[in-house]
Design a protein around this motif. Structure first.
Motif, PDB file in Angstrom:
ATOM      1  N   ILE A   6       1.034  -1.581   0.273  1.00  0.00           N
ATOM      2  CA  ILE A   6       0.074  -0.345   0.035  1.00  0.00           C
ATOM      3  C   ILE A   6       0.849   1.201  -0.310  1.00  0.00           C
ATOM      4  O   ILE A   6       1.692   1.267   0.992  1.00  0.00           O
ATOM      5  CB  ILE A   6      -0.784  -0.099   0.823  1.00  0.00           C
ATOM      6  CG1 ILE A   6      -1.526  -1.313   1.074  1.00  0.00           C
ATOM      7  CG2 ILE A   6      -1.589   1.112   1.470  1.00  0.00           C
ATOM      8  CD1 ILE A   6      -2.497  -1.941   2.020  1.00  0.00           C
ATOM      9  N   ASP A   7       1.041   2.471  -0.702  1.00  0.00           N
ATOM     10  CA  ASP A   7       0.953   3.068  -0.958  1.00  0.00           C
ATOM     11  C   ASP A   7       0.895   4.570  -0.447  1.00  0.00           C
ATOM     12  O   ASP A   7       0.009   4.987  -0.930  1.00  0.00           O
ATOM     13  CB  ASP A   7       1.529   3.726  -2.753  1.00  0.00           C
ATOM     14  CG  ASP A   7       2.860   4.612  -3.315  1.00  0.00           C
ATOM     15  OD1 ASP A   7       2.757   5.221  -1.813  1.00  0.00           O
ATOM     16  OD2 ASP A   7       2.951   5.128  -4.152  1.00  0.00           O
ATOM     17  N   PHE A   8       1.297   4.805   0.657  1.00  0.00           N
ATOM     18  CA  PHE A   8       0.649   5.958   1.980  1.00  0.00           C
ATOM     19  C   PHE A   8       0.897   7.195   0.964  1.00  0.00           C
ATOM     20  O   PHE A   8      -0.376   7.899   0.851  1.00  0.00           O
ATOM     21  CB  PHE A   8       1.557   5.645   2.773  1.00  0.00           C
ATOM     22  CG  PHE A   8       0.430   6.668   4.139  1.00  0.00           C
ATOM     23  CD1 PHE A   8      -1.071   5.634   4.454  1.00  0.00           C
ATOM     24  CD2 PHE A   8       0.577   7.711   4.781  1.00  0.00           C
ATOM     25  CE1 PHE A   8      -1.210   6.532   5.100  1.00  0.00           C
ATOM     26  CE2 PHE A   8       0.268   7.944   5.637  1.00  0.00           C
ATOM     27  CZ  PHE A   8      -1.487   7.326   5.820  1.00  0.00           C
ATOM     28  N   TYR A   9       2.183   7.884   0.033  1.00  0.00           N
ATOM     29  CA  TYR A   9       2.389   8.864  -0.496  1.00  0.00           C
ATOM     30  C   TYR A   9       0.878   9.048  -1.891  1.00  0.00           C
ATOM     31  O   TYR A   9       0.232   9.882  -1.178  1.00  0.00           O
ATOM     32  CB  TYR A   9       3.467   8.907  -1.503  1.00  0.00           C
ATOM     33  CG  TYR A   9       3.560  10.139  -1.928  1.00  0.00           C
ATOM     34  CD1 TYR A   9       3.170  11.022  -0.859  1.00  0.00           C
ATOM     35  CD2 TYR A   9       3.168  10.278  -3.677  1.00  0.00           C
ATOM     36  CE1 TYR A   9       3.615  12.595  -1.774  1.00  0.00           C
ATOM     37  CE2 TYR A   9       3.632  11.232  -4.393  1.00  0.00           C
ATOM     38  CZ  TYR A   9       4.143  12.230  -3.325  1.00  0.00           C
ATOM     39  OH  TYR A   9       3.847  13.693  -4.160  1.00  0.00           O
ATOM     40  N   SER A  10       0.226   7.835  -2.236  1.00  0.00           N
ATOM     41  CA  SER A  10      -0.731   7.948  -2.584  1.00  0.00           C
ATOM     42  C   SER A  10      -2.086   8.336  -2.577  1.00  0.00           C
ATOM     43  O   SER A  10      -3.097   8.397  -2.809  1.00  0.00           O
ATOM     44  CB  SER A  10      -0.737   6.949  -4.442  1.00  0.00           C
ATOM     45  OG  SER A  10      -1.009   5.744  -3.298  1.00  0.00           O
ATOM     46  N   ALA A  11      -1.654   7.809  -1.192  1.00  0.00           N
ATOM     47  CA  ALA A  11      -3.037   8.128  -0.652  1.00  0.00           C
ATOM     48  C   ALA A  11      -3.733   8.696  -0.309  1.00  0.00           C
ATOM     49  O   ALA A  11      -4.453   9.148   0.203  1.00  0.00           O
ATOM     50  CB  ALA A  11      -3.239   7.140   1.109  1.00  0.00           C
ATOM     51  N   GLU A  12      -2.895   9.947  -0.155  1.00  0.00           N
ATOM     52  CA  GLU A  12      -3.520  11.185   0.327  1.00  0.00           C
ATOM     53  C   GLU A  12      -4.217  11.473  -0.430  1.00  0.00           C
ATOM     54  O   GLU A  12      -5.694  12.466  -0.092  1.00  0.00           O
ATOM     55  CB  GLU A  12      -2.228  12.406   0.102  1.00  0.00           C
ATOM     56  CG  GLU A  12      -0.913  12.526   1.383  1.00  0.00           C
ATOM     57  CD  GLU A  12      -1.694  12.660   2.438  1.00  0.00           C
ATOM     58  OE1 GLU A  12      -2.175  13.651   2.152  1.00  0.00           O
ATOM     59  OE2 GLU A  12      -1.412  11.602   3.430  1.00  0.00           O
ATOM     60  N   ALA A  19      -7.938   3.739   2.892  1.00  0.00           N
ATOM     61  CA  ALA A  19      -8.824   2.647   4.293  1.00  0.00           C
ATOM     62  C   ALA A  19      -8.599   0.979   3.587  1.00  0.00           C
ATOM     63  O   ALA A  19      -9.401   0.232   4.961  1.00  0.00           O
ATOM     64  CB  ALA A  19      -9.786   3.310   4.745  1.00  0.00           C
ATOM     65  N   ILE A  20      -9.990   1.401   2.680  1.00  0.00           N
ATOM     66  CA  ILE A  20     -10.568  -0.051   2.290  1.00  0.00           C
ATOM     67  C   ILE A  20      -9.231  -0.972   1.729  1.00  0.00           C
ATOM     68  O   ILE A  20      -9.278  -2.000   2.563  1.00  0.00           O
ATOM     69  CB  ILE A  20     -11.431   0.332   0.904  1.00  0.00           C
ATOM     70  CG1 ILE A  20     -12.679   1.245   1.119  1.00  0.00           C
ATOM     71  CG2 ILE A  20     -11.928  -1.137   0.444  1.00  0.00           C
ATOM     72  CD1 ILE A  20     -13.590   1.327   0.440  1.00  0.00           C
ATOM     73  N   SER A  21      -8.433  -0.510   1.428  1.00  0.00           N
ATOM     74  CA  SER A  21      -7.168  -1.616   1.111  1.00  0.00           C
ATOM     75  C   SER A  21      -6.449  -2.245   2.186  1.00  0.00           C
ATOM     76  O   SER A  21      -5.995  -3.341   1.737  1.00  0.00           O
ATOM     77  CB  SER A  21      -6.188  -0.802   0.178  1.00  0.00           C
ATOM     78  OG  SER A  21      -6.759  -0.495  -1.273  1.00  0.00           O
ATOM     79  N   ILE A  22      -6.745  -1.555   3.041  1.00  0.00           N
ATOM     80  CA  ILE A  22      -6.415  -1.284   4.322  1.00  0.00           C
ATOM     81  C   ILE A  22      -6.891  -2.642   4.964  1.00  0.00           C
ATOM     82  O   ILE A  22      -6.302  -3.763   5.812  1.00  0.00           O
ATOM     83  CB  ILE A  22      -5.407  -0.466   5.524  1.00  0.00           C
ATOM     84  CG1 ILE A  22      -4.715  -0.172   4.464  1.00  0.00           C
ATOM     85  CG2 ILE A  22      -4.966  -1.078   7.077  1.00  0.00           C
ATOM     86  CD1 ILE A  22      -3.873   1.444   5.400  1.00  0.00           C
TER      87      ILE A  22
END
Length: 117
Positions: A6-12, A19-22
């Motif tokens: 999961i790429d947190f940077y693109s999560a922004e 959240a669904i991916s996590i």
């Protein structure tokens, strides 16, 4: 096994999707890799330190048994597959001097003496 990344940077840009991916990774695998999280490398060192602590013999870990909401909690074998059988270690904020004084820490000597890494 290929754990989800999961790429947190693109999560922004899409927090709900992240959240669904996590959630899905936790349900399907119990783990996931989080990249571009922005956590400093010095803080990531906590994983190494926790590995050192949890490799100690139970007798040594029990010297820091849970009290006043801080310390070590051993796994509960009576739970079997019905509950959460993990062992854990609780600490509180370090910035509040009252709370920080409740934290329990193993000595460096104990960690080094019993280190199996």
């Amino acid at each position: 096994m290929n754990l989800p990344i999961i790429d947190f940077y693109s999560a922004e840009s899409d927090r709900l999707s992240t959240a669904i991916s996590i959630r899905q990774a936790c349900i399907e695998y119990g783990f996931f890799y989080l990249v571009n999280h922005g956590v400093e490398n010095d803080l990531v060192r906590a994983f190494d330190e926790s590995k050192r602590f949890f490799s100690l013999p139970l007798e040594d870990k029990m010297k820091l048994a849970y009290k006043e909401f801080r310390g070590y909690t051993p796994p509960d074998p009576s739970l079997g597959l019905q509950g959460d059988s993990k062992e854990s270690y609780y600490i509180g904020p370090l910035s509040d001097s009252t709370s920080a004084n409740l934290n329990q820490w193993p000595s460096q000597a104990e960690l080094e003496k019993n280190c199996y890494l």
